[in-house]
Design an enzyme around this catalytic site. Structure first.
Site, PDB file in Angstrom:
ATOM      1  N   GLN A 178      60.353  -5.726 -32.702  1.00 38.84           N
ATOM      2  CA  GLN A 178      59.930  -5.094 -31.452  1.00 38.84           C
ATOM      3  C   GLN A 178      60.766  -3.847 -31.165  1.00 38.84           C
ATOM      4  O   GLN A 178      61.959  -3.813 -31.494  1.00 38.84           O
ATOM      5  CB  GLN A 178      60.070  -6.047 -30.254  1.00 38.84           C
ATOM      6  CG  GLN A 178      58.984  -7.091 -30.128  1.00 38.84           C
ATOM      7  CD  GLN A 178      59.301  -8.344 -30.904  1.00 38.84           C
ATOM      8  OE1 GLN A 178      60.463  -8.642 -31.182  1.00 38.84           O
ATOM      9  NE2 GLN A 178      58.274  -9.084 -31.272  1.00 38.84           N
ATOM     10  N   CYS A 187      61.623 -16.458 -31.020  1.00 41.44           N
ATOM     11  CA  CYS A 187      60.774 -15.878 -29.980  1.00 41.44           C
ATOM     12  C   CYS A 187      61.207 -16.483 -28.657  1.00 41.44           C
ATOM     13  O   CYS A 187      61.000 -17.682 -28.419  1.00 41.44           O
ATOM     14  CB  CYS A 187      59.300 -16.176 -30.259  1.00 41.44           C
ATOM     15  SG  CYS A 187      58.184 -15.549 -28.981  1.00 41.44           S
ATOM     16  N   ASN A 209      50.020 -15.729 -28.549  1.00 41.52           N
ATOM     17  CA  ASN A 209      51.140 -16.164 -29.374  1.00 41.52           C
ATOM     18  C   ASN A 209      50.943 -17.640 -29.692  1.00 41.52           C
ATOM     19  O   ASN A 209      50.600 -18.438 -28.808  1.00 41.52           O
ATOM     20  CB  ASN A 209      52.455 -15.962 -28.618  1.00 41.52           C
ATOM     21  CG  ASN A 209      52.730 -14.507 -28.312  1.00 41.52           C
ATOM     22  OD1 ASN A 209      53.148 -13.745 -29.166  1.00 41.52           O
ATOM     23  ND2 ASN A 209      52.479 -14.114 -27.059  1.00 41.52           N
ATOM     24  N   HIS A 233      50.853 -17.707 -24.321  1.00 41.51           N
ATOM     25  CA  HIS A 233      51.206 -18.593 -25.426  1.00 41.51           C
ATOM     26  C   HIS A 233      50.291 -19.810 -25.427  1.00 41.51           C
ATOM     27  O   HIS A 233      49.876 -20.298 -24.370  1.00 41.51           O
ATOM     28  CB  HIS A 233      52.650 -19.082 -25.299  1.00 41.51           C
ATOM     29  CG  HIS A 233      53.667 -18.027 -25.600  1.00 41.51           C
ATOM     30  ND1 HIS A 233      54.273 -17.895 -26.834  1.00 41.51           N
ATOM     31  CD2 HIS A 233      54.180 -17.050 -24.824  1.00 41.51           C
ATOM     32  CE1 HIS A 233      55.120 -16.882 -26.795  1.00 41.51           C
ATOM     33  NE2 HIS A 233      55.085 -16.355 -25.594  1.00 41.51           N
ATOM     34  N   THR A 255      60.136 -15.894 -25.468  1.00 35.10           N
ATOM     35  CA  THR A 255      59.060 -16.352 -24.595  1.00 35.10           C
ATOM     36  C   THR A 255      58.367 -17.571 -25.203  1.00 35.10           C
ATOM     37  O   THR A 255      57.911 -18.454 -24.471  1.00 35.10           O
ATOM     38  CB  THR A 255      58.030 -15.240 -24.325  1.00 35.10           C
ATOM     39  OG1 THR A 255      57.488 -14.762 -25.551  1.00 35.10           O
ATOM     40  CG2 THR A 255      58.659 -14.104 -23.529  1.00 35.10           C
ATOM     41  N   GLY A 256      58.313 -17.655 -26.537  1.00 33.05           N
ATOM     42  CA  GLY A 256      57.753 -18.837 -27.183  1.00 33.05           C
ATOM     43  C   GLY A 256      58.584 -20.077 -26.902  1.00 33.05           C
ATOM     44  O   GLY A 256      58.049 -21.166 -26.656  1.00 33.05           O
ATOM     45  N   ASN A 282      54.009 -13.258 -21.084  1.00 32.30           N
ATOM     46  CA  ASN A 282      52.926 -13.015 -22.025  1.00 32.30           C
ATOM     47  C   ASN A 282      52.324 -14.355 -22.438  1.00 32.30           C
ATOM     48  O   ASN A 282      52.897 -15.415 -22.171  1.00 32.30           O
ATOM     49  CB  ASN A 282      53.358 -12.143 -23.225  1.00 32.30           C
ATOM     50  CG  ASN A 282      54.543 -12.706 -23.969  1.00 32.30           C
ATOM     51  OD1 ASN A 282      54.826 -13.890 -23.917  1.00 32.30           O
ATOM     52  ND2 ASN A 282      55.238 -11.857 -24.688  1.00 32.30           N
ATOM     53  N   ASN A 342      55.336  -4.284 -29.991  1.00 35.00           N
ATOM     54  CA  ASN A 342      55.437  -5.075 -31.207  1.00 35.00           C
ATOM     55  C   ASN A 342      55.372  -4.179 -32.441  1.00 35.00           C
ATOM     56  O   ASN A 342      55.058  -2.990 -32.355  1.00 35.00           O
ATOM     57  CB  ASN A 342      54.326  -6.126 -31.248  1.00 35.00           C
ATOM     58  CG  ASN A 342      54.661  -7.360 -30.423  1.00 35.00           C
ATOM     59  OD1 ASN A 342      55.822  -7.643 -30.156  1.00 35.00           O
ATOM     60  ND2 ASN A 342      53.640  -8.090 -30.006  1.00 35.00           N
ATOM     61  N   GLU A 349      53.914 -14.741 -33.789  1.00 34.79           N
ATOM     62  CA  GLU A 349      53.978 -13.862 -32.629  1.00 34.79           C
ATOM     63  C   GLU A 349      52.854 -12.839 -32.670  1.00 34.79           C
ATOM     64  O   GLU A 349      52.652 -12.158 -33.689  1.00 34.79           O
ATOM     65  CB  GLU A 349      55.335 -13.160 -32.577  1.00 34.79           C
ATOM     66  CG  GLU A 349      55.621 -12.492 -31.269  1.00 34.79           C
ATOM     67  CD  GLU A 349      57.093 -12.147 -31.103  1.00 34.79           C
ATOM     68  OE1 GLU A 349      57.411 -11.515 -30.074  1.00 34.79           O
ATOM     69  OE2 GLU A 349      57.914 -12.476 -31.975  1.00 34.79           O
ATOM     70  N   ASN A 398      65.600 -12.178 -34.583  1.00 36.20           N
ATOM     71  CA  ASN A 398      64.457 -11.422 -34.070  1.00 36.20           C
ATOM     72  C   ASN A 398      64.992 -10.048 -33.670  1.00 36.20           C
ATOM     73  O   ASN A 398      65.768  -9.945 -32.724  1.00 36.20           O
ATOM     74  CB  ASN A 398      63.874 -12.173 -32.877  1.00 36.20           C
ATOM     75  CG  ASN A 398      62.679 -11.519 -32.222  1.00 36.20           C
ATOM     76  OD1 ASN A 398      62.375 -11.832 -31.080  1.00 36.20           O
ATOM     77  ND2 ASN A 398      61.978 -10.633 -32.910  1.00 36.20           N
ATOM     78  N   CYS A 405      59.392  -9.852 -23.601  1.00 37.93           N
ATOM     79  CA  CYS A 405      60.063 -10.289 -24.827  1.00 37.93           C
ATOM     80  C   CYS A 405      61.402 -10.892 -24.416  1.00 37.93           C
ATOM     81  O   CYS A 405      62.303 -10.168 -23.978  1.00 37.93           O
ATOM     82  CB  CYS A 405      60.274  -9.131 -25.794  1.00 37.93           C
ATOM     83  SG  CYS A 405      61.092  -9.634 -27.333  1.00 37.93           S
TER      84      CYS A 405
END
Length: 273
Positions: A47, A213, A186, A155, A215-216, A153, A65, A204, A13, A74
Site C-alpha cells: 500500500q 492485514c 477483502n 470484509h 483491518t482483516g 473497509n 493498494n 486483500e 505488510n 488500512c
C-alpha cells in the site's frame, strides 16, 4: 521534482509513506500509485499512504493498494503512521476518523465501530450479514456461511478447521470480485485456536495474499466475538505475526501491534507520472 518517502511495514505488510502535510505534492493518481508500488520497476509496496492536511483532524491519511485503487482504511499502515507521527493524534480517513496512539515500537489504533448492515458492506442485495446464506467451492470443499463486516473497509470472514488447507490464491480473487460485492471485498479465512486466539489468512482487495492485514484482523476478531467463538480480547496470528484486537458490542475496536521503519529515500516524480 525529488520527492522524499519513508518505507515502513507492519508485520511484513509494507508501505510507502508520502508526507504532504507541510509541502503539497502533485496530484496522486491511480496510475502513479500503481507505478510506485511495482516491485520490479518502482519502490515496491502493498500500500501507498499519502498524508495530507485536514480541515477537521490533525491530518488526513489516504490509502492506495498496489493495483493503484484508493481504499478507505488500512490498519497496519495506520500503526506505521502513528510511529512516524510520534504522538497521539486523531486523523481523518475515508473510512472515518481514527485515533492513533504510539508506544515504543508498537501502536494502538482505535478503528471506530464495526458496521453489519448489508448496505454498509455493501452487498448487492439485502441478507443477514451475521450468517450469510452463500458459499463458494474451494479446493477444500465449500467456503460458506461467512459473516460480513465493514471496519472502515469491507470484509467477509469464513471460519474453517485449518486455514492452511484453503488455497486463497485461487478462491480469494473469485470472492473478491463476485457480483455480490459491488465495491469488491477483502476475504478472510480464520481458524479458532482458543477462546482468545485466532489464526488468519487474508486475500486483500486490490493487493492479493498478504502477510498481515490490520483491518482483516479487526474484522475477524469482531466476527469471532459476535458469534461467541472467543472472548472480547483476541490475539490474531497472521503469517507476519500477531495483532491484539479488543472489542465489545456497542464499543469501538482497538488494535495493537508493532510497526517498523525500513528505510528512507527519494524519487523523481516525473519518472512515475
Amino acid at each position: 521534482m525529488r520527492i522524499p518517502f519513508v518505507k515502513m511495514h507492519g508485520l511484513g505488510n509494507d508501505f510507502i509513506v508520502l508526507d504532504a502535510r507541510a509541502d503539497a505534492l502533485p496530484e496522486m493518481t491511480n496510475a502513479i500509485a500503481r507505478a510506485l508500488a511495482d516491485r520490479r520497476e518502482g519502490i515496491g509496496c502493498d500500500q501507498l499512504v499519502l498524508l495530507e492536511p485536514s480541515a477537521t483532524e490533525a491530518f488526513r491519511m489516504r490509502f492506495f493498494n498496489s493495483d493503484g485503487g484508493e481504499v478507505e482504511a488500512c490498519g497496519n499502515a495506520s500503526r506505521a503512521v502513528a510511529l512516524l507521527h510520534g504522538k497521539a493524534a486523531q486523523v481523518e480517513t475515508a473510512g472515518g476518523a481514527l485515533m492513533l496512539e504510539p508506544a515504543g515500537d508498537s501502536a494502538t489504533v482505535d478503528m471506530g465501530s464495526p458496521r453489519f448492515e448489508w448496505d454498509a458492506i455493501p452487498l448487492a442485495y439485502a441478507m443477514d450479514t451475521a450468517q450469510m446464506p452463500v458459499g463458494w467451492p474451494s479446493n477444500n470443499g465449500m467456503l460458506e456461511n461467512p459473516i460480513a463486516v465493514n471496519v472502515g473497509n469491507p470484509h467477509v470472514v469464513f471460519f474453517v478447521e485449518d486455514t492452511e488447507t484453503v488455497d486463497l490464491t485461487t478462491i480469494g480473487p473469485v470472492i473478491e470480485r463476485d457480483p455480490l460485492f459491488p465495491a469488491a471485498i477483502n476475504v478472510n479465512v480464520a481458524s479458532v485456536v482458543g477462546t482468545d486466539h485466532v489464526r488468519l489468512n487474508v486475500w486483500e482487495r486490490g493487493a492479493g495474499l498478504t502477510r498481515a492485514c490490520g483491518t482483516g484482523a479487526c474484522a475477524t476478531a469482531v466476527a469471532a466475538i459476535q458469534r461467541g467463538l472467543t472472548g472480547r480480547r483476541v490475539t490474531v496470528t497472521l503469517p507476519g505475526g500477531d495483532l491484539v484486537i479488543e472489542w465489545a458490542p456497542g464499543e469501538t475496536i482497538r488494535m495493537t501491534g508493532p510497526a517498523t521503519e525500513a528505510y528512507r529515500g527519494t524519487f523523481e516524480w516525473d519518472d512515475f507520472a
